[in-house]
Design a protein around this motif. Structure first.
Motif, PDB file in Angstrom:
ATOM      1  N   ILE A   1      35.701  11.774 -21.509  1.00 55.77           N
ATOM      2  CA  ILE A   1      34.489  10.973 -21.294  1.00 55.77           C
ATOM      3  C   ILE A   1      33.702  10.889 -22.600  1.00 55.77           C
ATOM      4  O   ILE A   1      33.968  11.625 -23.556  1.00 55.77           O
ATOM      5  CB  ILE A   1      33.606  11.542 -20.155  1.00 55.77           C
ATOM      6  N   GLY A   2      32.741   9.981 -22.626  1.00 53.85           N
ATOM      7  CA  GLY A   2      31.894   9.837 -23.806  1.00 53.85           C
ATOM      8  C   GLY A   2      31.351   8.430 -23.895  1.00 53.85           C
ATOM      9  O   GLY A   2      31.821   7.518 -23.211  1.00 53.85           O
ATOM     10  N   PRO A   3      30.341   8.228 -24.747  1.00 54.43           N
ATOM     11  CA  PRO A   3      29.738   6.901 -24.889  1.00 54.43           C
ATOM     12  C   PRO A   3      30.746   5.871 -25.381  1.00 54.43           C
ATOM     13  O   PRO A   3      31.794   6.219 -25.939  1.00 54.43           O
ATOM     14  CB  PRO A   3      28.635   7.126 -25.944  1.00 54.43           C
ATOM     15  N   SER A   4      30.428   4.603 -25.209  1.00 54.65           N
ATOM     16  CA  SER A   4      31.257   3.523 -25.740  1.00 54.65           C
ATOM     17  C   SER A   4      31.416   3.690 -27.243  1.00 54.65           C
ATOM     18  O   SER A   4      30.452   3.991 -27.952  1.00 54.65           O
ATOM     19  CB  SER A   4      30.596   2.182 -25.417  1.00 54.65           C
TER      20      SER A   4
ATOM     21  N   LEU B   1      33.634  13.340 -25.780  1.00 58.56           N
ATOM     22  CA  LEU B   1      33.675  12.817 -27.150  1.00 58.56           C
ATOM     23  C   LEU B   1      32.337  12.181 -27.522  1.00 58.56           C
ATOM     24  O   LEU B   1      31.679  11.569 -26.684  1.00 58.56           O
ATOM     25  CB  LEU B   1      34.774  11.756 -27.285  1.00 58.56           C
ATOM     26  N   ASP B   2      31.975  12.325 -28.780  1.00 57.60           N
ATOM     27  CA  ASP B   2      30.787  11.646 -29.311  1.00 57.60           C
ATOM     28  C   ASP B   2      31.030  11.385 -30.791  1.00 57.60           C
ATOM     29  O   ASP B   2      31.282  12.325 -31.554  1.00 57.60           O
ATOM     30  CB  ASP B   2      29.540  12.516 -29.119  1.00 57.60           C
TER      31      ASP B   2
ATOM     32  N   VAL C   1      37.832   7.189 -36.729  1.00 57.63           N
ATOM     33  CA  VAL C   1      37.610   7.031 -35.287  1.00 57.63           C
ATOM     34  C   VAL C   1      37.639   8.385 -34.579  1.00 57.63           C
ATOM     35  O   VAL C   1      36.866   8.613 -33.650  1.00 57.63           O
ATOM     36  CB  VAL C   1      38.663   6.079 -34.681  1.00 57.63           C
ATOM     37  N   LEU C   2      38.513   9.277 -35.011  1.00 60.72           N
ATOM     38  CA  LEU C   2      38.607  10.622 -34.424  1.00 60.72           C
ATOM     39  C   LEU C   2      38.665  11.657 -35.538  1.00 60.72           C
ATOM     40  O   LEU C   2      39.306  11.422 -36.575  1.00 60.72           O
ATOM     41  CB  LEU C   2      39.859  10.743 -33.545  1.00 60.72           C
ATOM     42  N   ASN C   3      38.044  12.817 -35.304  1.00 61.54           N
ATOM     43  CA  ASN C   3      38.008  13.856 -36.320  1.00 61.54           C
ATOM     44  C   ASN C   3      38.214  15.226 -35.681  1.00 61.54           C
ATOM     45  O   ASN C   3      37.402  15.676 -34.875  1.00 61.54           O
ATOM     46  CB  ASN C   3      36.660  13.816 -37.070  1.00 61.54           C
ATOM     47  N   ASP C   4      39.333  15.862 -36.023  1.00 58.73           N
ATOM     48  CA  ASP C   4      39.604  17.266 -35.672  1.00 58.73           C
ATOM     49  C   ASP C   4      39.524  17.519 -34.161  1.00 58.73           C
ATOM     50  O   ASP C   4      38.797  18.406 -33.693  1.00 58.73           O
ATOM     51  CB  ASP C   4      38.636  18.184 -36.424  1.00 58.73           C
ATOM     52  N   ILE C   5      40.299  16.757 -33.393  1.00 59.29           N
ATOM     53  CA  ILE C   5      40.320  16.880 -31.933  1.00 59.29           C
ATOM     54  C   ILE C   5      41.404  17.867 -31.507  1.00 59.29           C
ATOM     55  O   ILE C   5      42.562  17.735 -31.930  1.00 59.29           O
ATOM     56  CB  ILE C   5      40.593  15.511 -31.264  1.00 59.29           C
TER      57      ILE C   5
END
Length: 230
Positions: A35-38, A210-211, A18-22
């Motif tokens: 922010i970011g797409p659904s 985010l994308d 779901v998340l990578n290297d944030i």
């Protein structure tokens, strides 16, 4: 030292990454918009910042200390959360607001309710502040539950706010009242907000875009517009 630091954060559920290297930092008094797409990972990132669960890799630090090394009760004294899925207890309106501060007086509860734009609708209920709320808040509308959650956060008076600013599902009257309550809540505080409104995004100190679980770009509104990216 940053109030909150996200360092190389990755989170998966089973085989789904779901998340990578944030990574990003939040300084005292800043407003950070996510922010970011659904489906880009916004809600998961926010829940990691609240330590609803821990990442597979990386860390979230609060005041320089890893969250998994802080007692949950101590951490929650410094953070208030207003999310879309508001949970209210099967108890009175008064006690649901008081959950933000166990020793609050009735006067403090009413003052918080007024700031959160919910005093008027509470006074229209059969027993006012002593009206029982159905399990999970089933007797109240979405906008009313949101405002009670904001009253709870105002009463708690934590300096760091985690906020999902979703008002899309509310009717126009509730949307106006919820937005007014949010503006009162976040004034002068450190805020991480999943933003749905251009006004919030335009005024943010940093916008994290985010994308597909990664940071596509981050910067101020003017920087991102000039860059011409996502």
């Amino acid at each position: 030292m940053s109030i909150l630091s996200v360092k190389n954060l990755s989170k998966s559920f089973g085989k789904l990454e779901v998340l990578n290297d944030i990574s990003f930092n939040v300084e005292q008094g800043e407003v950070i918009s996510i922010i970011g797409p659904s489906g880009s990972g916004k809600s998961t990132l926010m829940k990691l910042c609240a330590r609803f669960y821990d990442p597979q890799r990386g860390h979230v630090l609060f005041n320089g200390v890893r969250m998994d090394e802080i007692e949950p009760e101590s951490l929650m004294r410094h953070i208030s959360m207003v999310f879309q899925d508001v949970y209210l207890f099967q108890d009175t309106i008064r006690n649901n607001i008081r959950f933000g501060k166990a020793d609050a007086t009735d006067e403090q509860i009413v003052a918080a309710a007024k700031k959160a734009c919910c005093h008027d609708f509470i006074m229209r209920l059969p027993k006012g502040y002593d009206t029982m709320v159905g399990e999970g808040g089933c007797t109240l509308s979405g906008g009313e539950k949101q405002r009670l959650s904001i009253a709870r956060a105002i009463l708690k008076d934590a300096q760091t706010i985690l906020l999902d600013e979703a008002t899309a599902s509310l009717d126009p009257e509730n949307e106006v009242e919820v937005q007014r309550a949010i503006n009162t809540l976040i004034a002068g505080r450190t805020v991480i907000v999943i933003a749905h409104r251009l006004k919030t995004i335009r005024n943010a100190d940093n916008i994290v875009v985010l994308d597909q679980g990664r940071i596509a770009e981050q910067g101020t509104h003017d920087q991102l517009v000039a860059h011409g990216g996502l």
